[in-house]
Structure formats: C-alpha cells, structure tokens
Design an enzyme around this catalytic site. Structure first.
Site, PDB file in Angstrom:
ATOM      1  N   ARG A 170       0.817  -1.217   0.000  1.00 50.43           N
ATOM      2  CA  ARG A 170       0.000   0.000   0.000  1.00 50.43           C
ATOM      3  C   ARG A 170       0.847   1.262   0.000  1.00 50.43           C
ATOM      4  O   ARG A 170       0.375   2.335  -0.403  1.00 50.43           O
ATOM      5  CB  ARG A 170      -1.001  -0.039   1.158  1.00 50.43           C
ATOM      6  CG  ARG A 170      -2.082  -1.107   0.957  1.00 50.43           C
ATOM      7  CD  ARG A 170      -3.051  -1.169   2.115  1.00 50.43           C
ATOM      8  NE  ARG A 170      -2.415  -1.606   3.339  1.00 50.43           N
ATOM      9  CZ  ARG A 170      -2.222  -2.883   3.697  1.00 50.43           C
ATOM     10  NH1 ARG A 170      -2.650  -3.843   2.913  1.00 50.43           N
ATOM     11  NH2 ARG A 170      -1.633  -3.186   4.824  1.00 50.43           N
ATOM     12  N   GLU A 197       6.350 -10.564  15.362  1.00 50.53           N
ATOM     13  CA  GLU A 197       5.897 -11.126  16.631  1.00 50.53           C
ATOM     14  C   GLU A 197       6.307 -12.606  16.702  1.00 50.53           C
ATOM     15  O   GLU A 197       6.829 -13.068  17.707  1.00 50.53           O
ATOM     16  CB  GLU A 197       4.383 -10.966  16.717  1.00 50.53           C
ATOM     17  CG  GLU A 197       3.837 -11.167  18.100  1.00 50.53           C
ATOM     18  CD  GLU A 197       2.335 -10.965  18.124  1.00 50.53           C
ATOM     19  OE1 GLU A 197       1.763 -10.497  17.129  1.00 50.53           O
ATOM     20  OE2 GLU A 197       1.748 -11.301  19.170  1.00 50.53           O
TER      21      GLU A 197
HETATM   22  P1  AMP Z   1       4.826  -2.661  11.476  1.00 48.24           P
HETATM   23  O1  AMP Z   1       6.100  -3.206  10.875  1.00 48.24           O
HETATM   24  O2  AMP Z   1       4.385  -3.401  12.695  1.00 48.24           O
HETATM   25  O3  AMP Z   1       4.915  -1.163  11.710  1.00 48.24           O
HETATM   26  O4  AMP Z   1       3.677  -2.935  10.427  1.00 48.24           O
HETATM   27  C1  AMP Z   1       3.522  -2.105   9.354  1.00 48.24           C
HETATM   28  C2  AMP Z   1       3.025  -2.820   8.109  1.00 48.24           C
HETATM   29  O5  AMP Z   1       1.995  -3.759   8.392  1.00 48.24           O
HETATM   30  C3  AMP Z   1       2.444  -1.808   7.158  1.00 48.24           C
HETATM   31  O6  AMP Z   1       2.889  -2.106   5.844  1.00 48.24           O
HETATM   32  C4  AMP Z   1       0.943  -1.942   7.307  1.00 48.24           C
HETATM   33  O7  AMP Z   1       0.313  -1.830   6.065  1.00 48.24           O
HETATM   34  C5  AMP Z   1       0.723  -3.309   7.934  1.00 48.24           C
HETATM   35  N1  AMP Z   1      -0.160  -3.264   9.130  1.00 48.24           N
HETATM   36  C6  AMP Z   1       0.206  -3.528  10.410  1.00 48.24           C
HETATM   37  N2  AMP Z   1      -0.818  -3.424  11.256  1.00 48.24           N
HETATM   38  C7  AMP Z   1      -1.891  -3.078  10.510  1.00 48.24           C
HETATM   39  C8  AMP Z   1      -3.279  -2.778  10.798  1.00 48.24           C
HETATM   40  N3  AMP Z   1      -3.768  -2.841  12.047  1.00 48.24           N
HETATM   41  N4  AMP Z   1      -4.080  -2.427   9.772  1.00 48.24           N
HETATM   42  C9  AMP Z   1      -3.596  -2.358   8.506  1.00 48.24           C
HETATM   43  N5  AMP Z   1      -2.324  -2.616   8.172  1.00 48.24           N
HETATM   44  C10 AMP Z   1      -1.473  -2.981   9.155  1.00 48.24           C
END
Ligand code: AMP
Length: 175
Positions: free
Chosen positions: A64, A101
């Site tokens: 995205r 995780e």
């Molecule tokens: P992080 O590495 O934990 O910051 O996760 C970020 C990536 O996971 C991004 O590319 C987001 O599009 C996706 N992502 C993580 N959590 C969500 C959520 N609750 N809703 C939508 N996309 C998420």
C-alpha cells in the site's frame, strides 16, 4: 483547514476486526482510494508538509506504500523507489531482515536504486510496531542515501512505532 481534511480522511478508514488473524483490527484504506476527493486530500496534506523540504526520492513500502508513494512522487516531481518483500525485485538487491511477533521477515531494494547523497522519505500506509519502516530506513542507508523522514497515512501511536525511527515521523491520522 487541516483538521477538517484529517477528519475527512478518518471517516474514510474502515475498521475490519480479526483480519488477517484474530485480535487484529485492520485499518482498511480502500475507501480513501475509492473516494476521488479523499485520495487527493491525503496527497495534498503530504505534499504541503514536505513542500520546500530537501527531498529527492520517495521510497514506498510494498504494497500500500506504493499507491500513496508513487502518487505523491509524481505529484511532487520526485523519483519513486519501491521496497519489496523478498524475491520480487528482478535485479541485484540489498536485504534487511527484521523481527516479527513470531519469526522474521525481510525487505529488499535494488542496489542501484539510490545514489549516495539522495535525500529520501520513506512512505507507507500505516505505522504499527515500526519494524517494517525501521528496516526500510536501514536499507536506504545501506544503499548510501540519506534518510530525511518517514510518513504514514495512519499511525497506531499506542504501539510507539515512531520510537524505532530516528528521523522525524509525519502521519495524517493517529489512533
Ligand atoms: P509494522 O512493521 O508493525 O509497523 O507494520 C507495518 C506494516 O503492516 C504496514 O505495511 C501496514 O500496512 C501493515 N499493518 C500492520 N498493522 C496493521 C493494521 N492494524 N491495519 C492495517 N495494516 C497494518
């Protein structure tokens, strides 16, 4: 007014419970894209924030981040570089592995995508734990470029992902 525009974007984010697995509240940006004004308002707010700041390249994170990143780069007359999941980029790549995780994931960039001294903004739709954006920032530096910031349409601030980024973070909607 920024507040009105931010409320408009917020109204176009759909909560999908238990996707992709139980307990996750997925923030779906599809309604923003489907709304001709909503997508433009996102791009307006991002472009206004970075207008005049030293910036050469927008790095978008699969998938995205490609939608918002490529559109913003075209709008701002900057170059766009994709950071992808493993095995998708055809030419030689740098890779960075990061912790999830459960287990690990990695992100890749073409070794020749950035030049030393390029000033780079990392862009994704959503900042959660910050693992993906932090790994992407490491990739940008590994490629010799300068990371100037990270931007998101949505920030899940309660997860403190911005603490993992050592550059200014700009997000349109915070939860
Ligand atoms: P992080 O590495 O934990 O910051 O996760 C970020 C990536 O996971 C991004 O590319 C987001 O599009 C996706 N992502 C993580 N959590 C969500 C959520 N609750 N809703 C939508 N996309 C998420």
């Amino acid at each position: 007014m920024d507040e009105e525009r931010i409320e408009q974007i917020k109204s176009l984010i759909r909560d999908v419970p238990d996707f992709p697995k139980p307990g996750i509240l997925f923030k779906d940006i599809s309604p923003i894209l489907a709304d001709p004004s909503g997508f433009n308002v996102c791009l307006d707010l991002l472009a206004e924030h970075y207008d005049g700041k030293p910036l050469d390249t927008i790095v978008g994170i699969e998938s995205r981040g490609f939608i918002f990143g490529a559109a913003l780069a075209a709008r701002m007359r900057k170059s766009f570089v994709p950071v992808r999941k493993p095995g998708k980029l055809p030419a030689e790549t740098f890779a960075i592995e990061y912790e999830l995780e459960y287990g690990t994931d990695s992100v890749e960039i073409h070794v020749d995508a950035l030049k030393p001294g390029d000033r780079v903004l990392v862009l994704d739709d959503l900042l959660a734990t910050g693992g993906t954006a932090a790994a992407t920032g490491q990739l940008v530096r590994k490629a010799g470029a300068e990371l100037i910031g990270a931007a998101f349409v949505i920030e899940l601030a309660f997860l403190s992902g911005s603490n993992r980024l050592d550059v200014p973070v700009f997000s349109l909607v915070k939860y």
